[in-house]
Design an enzyme around this catalytic site. Sequence first.
Site, PDB file in Angstrom:
ATOM      1  N   TYR A 116      35.975  48.618   6.961  1.00  0.00           N
ATOM      2  CA  TYR A 116      34.920  48.625   5.934  1.00  0.00           C
ATOM      3  C   TYR A 116      34.356  47.219   5.753  1.00  0.00           C
ATOM      4  CZ  TYR A 116      32.689  50.160   1.545  1.00  0.00           C
ATOM      5  OH  TYR A 116      31.789  50.472   0.554  1.00  0.00           O
TER       6      TYR A 116
ATOM      7  N   SER B 183      28.339  45.783   0.062  1.00  0.00           N
ATOM      8  CA  SER B 183      29.423  46.001  -0.889  1.00  0.00           C
ATOM      9  C   SER B 183      29.950  44.641  -1.324  1.00  0.00           C
ATOM     10  CB  SER B 183      30.548  46.791  -0.207  1.00  0.00           C
ATOM     11  OG  SER B 183      31.747  46.780  -0.961  1.00  0.00           O
TER      12      SER B 183
END
Length: 271
Positions: free
Chosen positions: A153, A140
């Site tokens: 995350y 990401s």
Amino acid sequence: MKELNKKVAVITGAGSGIGRALAKSLAARGCRLALSDINDAGLAETAAQLEGAEVRTYRLDVSDRDALYAHAEQVAKAFDQVNLVINNAGVALSASVREMTDEDFRWVMDIDFWGVAHGTRAFLPHLIASGDGHVVNLSSVFGLIGVPKQSAYNAAKFAVRGFTESLRQEMQLEGLPVAVSCVHPGGIRTNIARAARMGKSENAEAQRRGFDKLAMTTPEKAAEIIVRGILRDEARILVGPDAWGIDALNRLLGSAYQPLVARFSRKNLYV
């Protein structure tokens, strides 16, 4: 991997979003597909949109290590080979370090990191045996910079980046026929934010509305960028103009990017 026709491609998280778009893109290029998801209904919808392609579907929880290894053997037996593995399945959590629970932290790491790591390791012998393999792991933009309330995350996606970049070098140094790419999507118009878990003090609806405003790239566009990166054997595949901007910010400023992110977060995350 210069040609995708007849290659066997494995995609986790294929029941929606980028995974579904990748399945469509690869099917259009003649790939034989092994698609998995924990969502049976979403997976069936994806398969129904791939008329004419060779597709097998599998219900799979990527947080289950033993299930992933069994899945790799099952796919290899069904297709006789495996050429491309895209570890795409993922979840999200918005919570501060102080507020997130151990359960939620573990949930993110088990899916977003261990699902990728075990998925890679389970299929790697089959990719090597194919003589023309490629591993594609989804990180990401949060694998490039740290963001408040995204510590779990961030931890998972930074770990995916390090794991994947290390693997690419190993394959090259050992002369093995497996290319490796790490994908860093920016804001993609998928359901990941709406399905995210939230800390107890989070304004979930406000954060989801904010994500919707920032999601700049469609899943279909993301899939085309990823497939192009596979064919070019790109080590790092940046998806979306925001991903390119964040990557440049990190390269130019180093850790000095943090005050800028903090200022943005104060307006958009602390609501």
